[in-house]
Design a protein around this motif. Structure first.
Motif, short mmCIF file in Angstrom:
data_model
loop_
_atom_site.label_atom_id
_atom_site.label_comp_id
_atom_site.label_asym_id
_atom_site.label_seq_id
_atom_site.Cartn_x
_atom_site.Cartn_y
_atom_site.Cartn_z
N THR A 17 0.87 -1.19 0.00
CA THR A 17 0.00 0.00 0.00
C THR A 17 0.90 1.23 0.00
O THR A 17 2.07 1.16 0.36
CB THR A 17 -0.91 0.04 1.26
N ARG A 18 0.34 2.35 -0.38
CA ARG A 18 1.13 3.58 -0.46
C ARG A 18 1.56 4.05 0.92
O ARG A 18 0.79 4.01 1.88
CB ARG A 18 0.32 4.67 -1.17
N VAL A 19 2.80 4.53 1.03
CA VAL A 19 3.30 5.07 2.28
C VAL A 19 2.94 6.54 2.36
O VAL A 19 3.31 7.31 1.46
CB VAL A 19 4.83 4.89 2.38
N PRO A 20 2.23 6.97 3.40
CA PRO A 20 1.86 8.39 3.53
C PRO A 20 3.09 9.30 3.52
O PRO A 20 4.11 8.98 4.16
CB PRO A 20 1.14 8.45 4.87
N PHE A 41 10.08 -1.96 10.55
CA PHE A 41 10.55 -3.31 10.86
C PHE A 41 11.09 -3.97 9.60
O PHE A 41 10.42 -4.02 8.57
CB PHE A 41 9.42 -4.15 11.44
N ILE A 42 12.33 -4.49 9.70
CA ILE A 42 12.99 -5.15 8.57
C ILE A 42 12.97 -6.65 8.81
O ILE A 42 13.46 -7.14 9.83
CB ILE A 42 14.43 -4.65 8.42
N CYS A 43 12.39 -7.38 7.87
CA CYS A 43 12.28 -8.83 8.00
C CYS A 43 13.57 -9.50 7.54
O CYS A 43 13.89 -9.50 6.35
CB CYS A 43 11.11 -9.36 7.17
N ILE A 44 14.31 -10.06 8.49
CA ILE A 44 15.56 -10.75 8.19
C ILE A 44 15.35 -12.25 8.39
O ILE A 44 14.87 -12.67 9.44
CB ILE A 44 16.71 -10.26 9.09
N ALA A 45 15.72 -13.02 7.40
CA ALA A 45 15.65 -14.48 7.53
C ALA A 45 16.96 -14.98 8.13
O ALA A 45 17.98 -15.09 7.44
CB ALA A 45 15.41 -15.12 6.17
N GLY A 62 3.40 -1.92 16.99
CA GLY A 62 3.50 -0.52 16.60
C GLY A 62 4.28 -0.24 15.34
O GLY A 62 4.46 0.94 14.98
N ALA A 63 4.76 -1.25 14.65
CA ALA A 63 5.51 -1.02 13.41
C ALA A 63 4.60 -0.33 12.39
O ALA A 63 3.45 -0.74 12.18
CB ALA A 63 6.04 -2.34 12.85
N ALA A 64 5.14 0.72 11.75
CA ALA A 64 4.34 1.50 10.79
C ALA A 64 4.63 1.11 9.35
O ALA A 64 3.79 1.34 8.47
CB ALA A 64 4.62 2.98 10.99
N VAL A 65 5.81 0.54 9.10
CA VAL A 65 6.21 0.10 7.76
C VAL A 65 7.01 -1.18 7.91
O VAL A 65 7.79 -1.33 8.85
CB VAL A 65 7.06 1.16 7.04
N ILE A 66 6.81 -2.09 6.98
CA ILE A 66 7.56 -3.35 6.96
C ILE A 66 8.42 -3.40 5.70
O ILE A 66 7.95 -3.08 4.60
CB ILE A 66 6.62 -4.58 6.97
N ILE A 67 9.68 -3.81 5.85
CA ILE A 67 10.57 -4.05 4.71
C ILE A 67 10.70 -5.56 4.58
O ILE A 67 11.09 -6.24 5.54
CB ILE A 67 11.96 -3.42 4.92
N ALA A 68 10.37 -6.11 3.41
CA ALA A 68 10.34 -7.57 3.26
C ALA A 68 10.85 -8.00 1.89
O ALA A 68 10.91 -7.21 0.95
CB ALA A 68 8.92 -8.08 3.47
N VAL A 78 3.92 -2.34 3.13
CA VAL A 78 5.04 -3.26 3.00
C VAL A 78 5.86 -2.85 1.79
O VAL A 78 5.32 -2.70 0.69
CB VAL A 78 4.58 -4.72 2.84
N VAL A 79 7.15 -2.65 1.99
CA VAL A 79 8.06 -2.33 0.90
C VAL A 79 8.89 -3.58 0.59
O VAL A 79 9.58 -4.10 1.46
CB VAL A 79 9.00 -1.16 1.29
N TYR A 80 8.80 -4.04 -0.65
CA TYR A 80 9.50 -5.26 -1.03
C TYR A 80 10.83 -4.94 -1.69
O TYR A 80 10.92 -4.08 -2.58
CB TYR A 80 8.64 -6.10 -1.98
#
Length: 492
Positions: A17-20, A41-45, A62-68, A78-80
């Motif tokens: 979705t668009r980031v404000p 929050f950055i998703c690290i495997a 409370g995470a406002a944006v996810i990096i995945a 979510v930013v891929y």
């Protein structure tokens, strides 16, 4: 910092979705335990947890944006990206405003000597009225404030945060250990080193790197990433040990200016006429056709190489060589590195971090150069680590000590007795002692030692714990040695 500003630093695939435009990020983290309202929050495997599986928990906290990099379904943008580890390094560097560019950064890599060299440099710079920071195996230190170190080289977020805190505390020079794991895993991506130091390469961490060639390539990354431009106002320097063939090979792997150091091979900084006693080491330093007498309190040939590395790095950093030498001569040593245990005994006890075959050999050679009695060596090998070095460690101890007691190091999840069995597999029975309990092993050596003998307790150095299973238990070799001496004296 605005979320969009951070996201614009990345090569992105798409967004859920668009980031404000006005969304502000309060923290960048890959650890759900650290999340606060407004976090990215950055998703690290990782080896144990996959951050993508924790994304929903992150949002709840409370995470406002996810990096995945893997598809996830959450209620926030979510930013891929293709590589979240690299994204984390980029985001950390930008969020903390590139702190390494505002500090004089010295990175030290190699199998042995990293801690000693960083601490030698730290004291040298302090003696030259610099406010300093240290990052390494023992701790993270900002000025005089000390913080626990979970890894020799922290993850990229912790690293950049620490460097920003150093700058805010008016630190001017940071000396840090750079591990091979950190180099391969991108923990120092974005860190702008001014000087990179190579100490040596010998067998270690093959459970991770698999081959010595792969291990050498990992260390090489520090030098190949050092920069590819020549700026007179900000020169980059590689400090290389030419007594080590790997160090010589790195000269062609870096675009940086090179200062070499060594004892055997020709080098810019070269030590000759070594004289080693139990009080210290003296030698002549040759540099640019000048000879400088050096008399330091550190003992052993391996410490001469450590000193040469520090001389070269300090000189490359702009410090005058005579005053650098004067600083070196005042340094008494580093905790857990050839540390002499003071107590009421008529024999010497030395605690050292030596946990590799080459490291153990160096320390035993130094002990043999100053001995006047027998040499006792207490040594083990860590569990869940490179198993191939175990018989090699045992052979080094057996060959270079008069009496060897094999004992537990940090057994972790392995059976201590099985580790010892692998160590002594090639040795003749009844030519050594095997005492799995480390405390009992230290007591046994102390009870057997007589006047002028030397006991070397190897493997743990500064560590004040022993890892058994997944738990840490307090255990300090220096403390245990002092207790053993008191018990022996009491019985006498």
């Amino acid at each position: 910092m605005k979320a969009i500003e951070l996201i614009n630093q990345l090569v992105t695939k798409n967004m859920l979705t668009r980031v404000p435009e006005e969304l502000v990020i309060t923290k960048v983290t890959q650890d759900t335990r650290e999340i606060e309202s407004g976090s990215m929050f950055i998703c690290i495997a990782g080896a144990v947890y996959n951050g993508h599986e924790l994304a929903e928990e992150a949002v709840e906290k409370g995470a406002a944006v996810i990096i995945a990099s893997e598809e996830i379904n959450v209620s926030v943008p979510v930013v891929y990206v293709s590589d979240t580890v690299k994204a984390m390094a980029i985001l950390a560097n930008h969020f903390y405003q590139s702190p390494s560019q505002e500090l004089h950064m010295i990175g030290v890599t190699g199998t042995n000597g990293k801690t000693t060299v960083t601490h030698l440099l730290d004291q040298i710079f302090r003696d030259h009225q610099e406010r300093t920071g240290v990052i390494g195996t023992m701790y993270r230190r900002i000025g005089d404030d000390v913080f626990e170190a979970k890894n020799t080289t922290p993850d990229s977020i912790t690293l950049q945060k620490t460097l920003r805190e150093m700058k805010e505390a008016d630190v001017t020079t940071c000396s840090m250990e750079v591990s091979s794991h950190a180099l391969v895993q991108g923990r120092v991506w974005g860190t702008d080193f001014d000087v990179a130091v190579f100490t040596n390469l010998s067998q270690d961490h093959l459970e991770y790197h698999h081959t010595m060639e792969e291990y050498g390539h990992a260390k090489e990354l520090l030098f190949s990433q050092l920069g590819n431009t020549y700026r007179g106002d900000q020169p980059k320097y590689a400090i290389l040990n030419t007594d080590d063939p790997v160090g010589r090979s790195y000269q062609n792997k870096t675009a940086a200016l090179v200062y070499s150091y060594g004892i055997v091979q020709p080098a810019d900084f070269r030590a000759t006429h070594l004289k080693i006693t139990n009080q210290g080491t003296s030698f002549t330093l040759l540099f640019k056709n000048e000879a400088y007498p050096v008399k330091m309190q550190l003992v052993g040939k391996f410490n001469v190489l450590n000193a040469l590395a520090a001389f070269a790095a300090a000189y490359a950093s702009g410090l005058p060589l005579p005053s650098v030498i004067a600083s070196m001569e005042k340094i008494k040593g580093v905790r857990g590195r050839f540390e002499v245990v003071q107590g009421e005994q008529d024999f010497a006890i030395i605690v050292d971090y030596a946990h590799t075959p080459d490291g153990l050999l160096n320390v035993l050679n130094a002990v043999n150069e100053i001995k006047s009695g027998k040499v006792y060596c207490i040594v083990g090998c860590g569990g869940d680590r490179d198993r191939t070095k175990r018989p090699i460690m045992a052979d080094v101890a057996f060959t270079h000590a008069d009496h060897v007691i094999f004992t537990s190091d940090n057994p972790r999840t392995e059976d201590p007795q099985m580790i010892l069995n692998e160590m002594v597999a090639n040795l003749e029975a009844n030519t050594y002692q095997m005492i799995p309990d480390r405390r009992t092993a230290i007591q046994a050596a102390v009870d057997q030692a007589t006047t002028d003998d030397i006991i070397l307790i190897a493997g743990k150095g500064h560590e004040d714990y022993q890892i058994i299973g997944h738990e840490k238990h307090h255990f300090d070799d220096v403390e245990e040695a002092k207790k053993a001496v008191k018990l022996k004296n009491k019985e006498i």
